[in-house]
Design a protein around this motif. Structure first.
Motif, short mmCIF file in Angstrom:
data_model
loop_
_atom_site.label_atom_id
_atom_site.label_comp_id
_atom_site.label_asym_id
_atom_site.label_seq_id
_atom_site.Cartn_x
_atom_site.Cartn_y
_atom_site.Cartn_z
N ALA A 104 -2.77 9.99 -1.97
CA ALA A 104 -3.32 8.67 -1.64
C ALA A 104 -3.25 8.41 -0.14
O ALA A 104 -3.97 7.56 0.39
N GLN A 105 -2.38 9.15 0.56
CA GLN A 105 -2.24 8.94 2.01
C GLN A 105 -3.24 9.75 2.82
O GLN A 105 -3.36 9.57 4.02
N THR A 106 -3.93 10.67 2.16
CA THR A 106 -4.87 11.52 2.90
C THR A 106 -6.01 10.67 3.46
O THR A 106 -6.49 9.75 2.79
N ASP A 107 -6.41 11.00 4.69
CA ASP A 107 -7.44 10.23 5.37
C ASP A 107 -8.69 10.11 4.50
O ASP A 107 -9.15 11.09 3.92
N GLN A 144 -3.55 11.91 8.37
CA GLN A 144 -2.95 12.74 7.34
C GLN A 144 -4.09 13.52 6.72
O GLN A 144 -5.02 12.93 6.17
N GLU A 174 3.90 4.49 6.60
CA GLU A 174 2.49 4.87 6.62
C GLU A 174 2.19 5.99 7.60
O GLU A 174 1.10 6.54 7.60
N ALA A 214 -5.14 1.68 4.92
CA ALA A 214 -4.36 2.21 3.81
C ALA A 214 -4.74 3.65 3.49
O ALA A 214 -3.95 4.40 2.95
N GLY A 215 -5.93 4.04 3.86
CA GLY A 215 -6.37 5.40 3.57
C GLY A 215 -5.81 6.43 4.52
O GLY A 215 -6.15 7.59 4.43
N GLY A 216 -4.96 6.03 5.40
CA GLY A 216 -4.36 6.99 6.30
C GLY A 216 -5.25 7.32 7.48
O GLY A 216 -5.12 8.34 8.12
N HIS A 217 -6.12 6.41 7.82
CA HIS A 217 -7.08 6.68 8.88
C HIS A 217 -6.73 5.83 10.09
O HIS A 217 -6.47 4.65 9.97
#
Lengths: 300, 363
Positions: free
Chosen positions: B321-324, B250, B277, A206-209
């Motif tokens: 919130a989407q940032t790694d 991101q 996502e 979910a953290g974009g990782h």
């Protein structure tokens, strides 16, 4: 020995007579704009919601899975003649541009017919898909057989082909001094590699990782928006009628003079492109979960 | 023709065939470097690399003769072009920064944001035939291209040598296979840092660079999570890896709507996959030769190494919130910043930038 040979010949003769019951099928298409024949560089008025004048520079589309319809509604697939040119496996390219004038990136040859055969029978209509079947669409384009090897119909950034390509210059846009022209490039979008939904590669968190939805070494395995339109024309007689594809009907609810900012010129099938929904509705493709009957194709 | 004359002619043909045999490619790599994976249907040969090099530098591969692959991929800039975004041969601007090609054979997912694009052979079709934007502008011009190459006396022998089984056919297949082969030959593992880390040369990099190395690989800065491994990228594959890594992230560059949206014309992998996502996610680029590949990021929107460090020090200039989650933000002293930049500069490989084998043919 002689008897065996005779039996073989008899069997062969039977097979030939069964094959002879196949009857030729020729479907003729015509590209039109407001009922007028499409011509490279021609001027056609009263197009779209702004009643713009357009000068088209391309008009080509792939059809596949062509079928004749029986009176009870069941479909009989048409076996396409493998001509090494316009038809390959179940796909045919209809090509109305002749490389003249603004169509200079096209091909001089044109094709308005789908040619094949089907068992003789009583048929009352035709059906076909606007688009290239999934398996062929995501194969290696550098190895594609004709007509799947035309670079102007490659859809490289997503893999696959432009199912429908109609390009045009527009009068309104020219006056506005920007976004001149409008193009329609229909193709599959939102394509996922294999294992996108839990299998194989780790999913991003979910953290974009992490990897994007299933990035792996596989080619596309599915597309959320195939954008293949199944077209059914009941009450169609191939011997007497022509399948008309009319650009004016395709654009009847679209403003072709103002391009949505930060989107491709015209509609290149992006789900977020506000220039697409009217065109998708006209093709009978779902928009926001709703589908209306297509109006691009009709019987003459 | 008499019997013996015919036999002699056949013997000549056989000999010619032997002379035209393909020469397997020998990777010029330090011993510690694993070899890249190469597609089974396009094995590396000396002849294909030579042909690909000729094509890579040839402006005949553009609609108007003004651009080649090499126009946007310049050796002295580690095969980037120094511009924020690439500019095609008709003057149209790309939305993306031209990517470096060093070690591209080790990259499992090509371009900035297409998880579906896995081979250089397929990728070559994008700049050649893409129309949105136009790069080389060859859409619809492939027959004219084949005719140009056929008429150029240099090419038929090169194609014959590279593709003897196809009798030197000049086709999309052979052109893209040759271009891919040349690009795979472009490797970069000879930086001062490599000599220091893997070559046992303790003084190959400065004390400042060594301190910067410690910072780079620290949990305080977290750089290495994405920019780790032999290519300094977590999008990597090679012969010793059992699994493919294809890192997309991101990095907090845009947050247009407060929900992490990126510009509509350049939104990242979501443009291909349609998965929400994937908004703002771009493939991790290698940091090798990073000191010569400015400006930075997928859209060239960060001009220098210093401003790139600013971006990450802030935890992203437009965090959402989407940032790694590993873009943590950090504070650097003046000394630490200088050390980190000294380390990044130690990743510059002069051999890559000057090796004539990667330059124009005849150079």
């Amino acid at each position: 020995m002689r008897i065996t040979l005779a039996s073989l010949l008899l069997a062969t003769g039977l097979a030939l007579s069964a094959a002879a019951q196949e009857t030729p099928v020729i479907l003729t298409f015509a590209a039109q704009i407001g009922g007028e024949p499409f011509r490279c560089g021609g001027a056609y008025a009263d197009i779209g919601t702004t009643k713009s004048t357009v000068t088209p520079s391309d008009f080509r589309f792939y059809v596949s899975d062509v079928a004749l319809i029986r009176a009870d509604g069941t479909e009989q697939p048409v076996a396409l003649t493998q001509d090494q040119k316009w038809q390959y496996q179940t796909v045919a390219l209809l090509d109305f541009e002749d490389k003249t004038g603004p169509c200079s990136n096209g091909t001089a040859d044109t094709n308005a017919k789908v040619v094949g055969s089907a068992p003789a029978g009583a048929y009352t209509g035709v059906a076909f898909t606007l688009g290239v079947p999934f398996a062929l669409n995501h194969a290696d384009a550098t190895l594609g057989a004709s007509p799947l090897n035309l670079s102007t119909l490659f859809w490289n950034w997503l893999g696959g082909y432009k199912f429908l390509r109609i390009d045009m210059d527009t009068s309104g846009g020219a006056q506005a001094g920007k976004d001149r022209g409008f193009v329609i490039h229909l193709g599959s979008t939102a394509c996922q590699p294999a294992g996108a939904h839990g299998g194989g590669m780790p999913m991003g968190t979910a953290g974009g990782h992490g990897t994007p939805s299933g990035a792996a070494m596989q080619p596309a395995q599915s597309c959320a928006n195939p954008n293949r339109a199944r077209v059914v024309l009941p009450g169609f007689d191939p011997a007497k009628q022509v399948i008309l594809a009319d650009l004016k009907a395709l654009l009847s609810e679209t403003n072709i003079d103002v391009n949505q900012p930060e989107s491709a010129l015209g509609c290149m099938s992006a789900p977020s492109d506000g220039d697409c929904p009217g065109i998708f509705r006209a093709l009978g493709l779902p928009v926001g979960g709703q589908t209306v009957p297509q109006r691009f194709f009709k019987a003459s | 023709m008499g019997k013996w004359a015919r036999a002699a002619a056949i013997a000549v043909l056989v000999l010619t065939g032997t002379a035209a045999a393909e020469t397997p490619w020998v990777w010029d790599l330090p011993a510690w470097v694993p070899r890249p994976r190469v597609p089974a249907d396009n094995p590396m040969t000396v002849e294909k690399v030579a042909l690909g090099r000729q094509l890579f530098y040839d402006t005949q591969l553009s609609i108007n003769g003004t651009g080649a692959c090499a126009t946007c991929h310049i050796q002295a800039k580690a095969f980037t072009d120094g511009r924020p975004v690439g500019i095609g041969v008709t003057g149209e601007k790309h939305v993306r920064n031209s990517m470096g090609l060093a070690n591209v054979a080790y990259v499992p997912v090509l371009t900035w944001a297409n998880p579906l694009l896995h081979s250089l052979e397929q990728q070559a079709l994008v700049p050649m035939f893409g129309e949105h934007p136009v790069e080389l502008g060859l859409a619809g011009q492939e027959e004219a291209l084949f005719a140009r190459l056929t008429a150029d006396p240099r090419y038929p022998p090169l194609f014959k040598a590279a593709f003897p089984a196809q009798d030197g056919a000049i086709s999309l297949r052979s052109i893209t296979q040759a271009l891919a082969s040349f690009q795979r030959s472009i490797t970069s593992f000879s930086s001062p840092y490599d000599r220091y880390r893997y070559g046992g040369e303790a003084s190959a990099i400065s004390p400042a660079a060594k301190r910067g190395e410690a910072l780079f690989f620290s949990e305080r800065l977290e750089c290495f999570h994405c920019h780790g491994g032999i290519t300094f990228s977590n999008a990597v594959t090679h012969e010793r890896m059992a699994f493919v890594e294809a890192g997309f992230h991101q990095t907090g560059l845009y947050n247009i709507d407060g929900k992490g949206s990126y510009p509509a014309n350049n939104p990242g992998a979501v443009e291909v996959t349609g998965q929400p996502e994937d908004m703002g996610r771009f493939r991790t680029p290698s940091l090798r030769n990073v000191a010569v590949t400015a400006p930075y990021m997928h859209d060239g929107s960060i001009p220098t190494l210093n401003t790139a460090l600013d971006h990450y020090a802030r935890g992203g200039r437009a965090r959402s919130a989407q940032t790694d989650q590993l873009i943590v933000g950090f504070a650097l002293s003046k000394q630490e910043r200088a050390d980190l930049i000294a380390f990044l500069r130690s990743l510059t490989d002069q051999r890559l930038l000057t090796n004539p084998a990667y330059g124009p043919p005849g150079g």
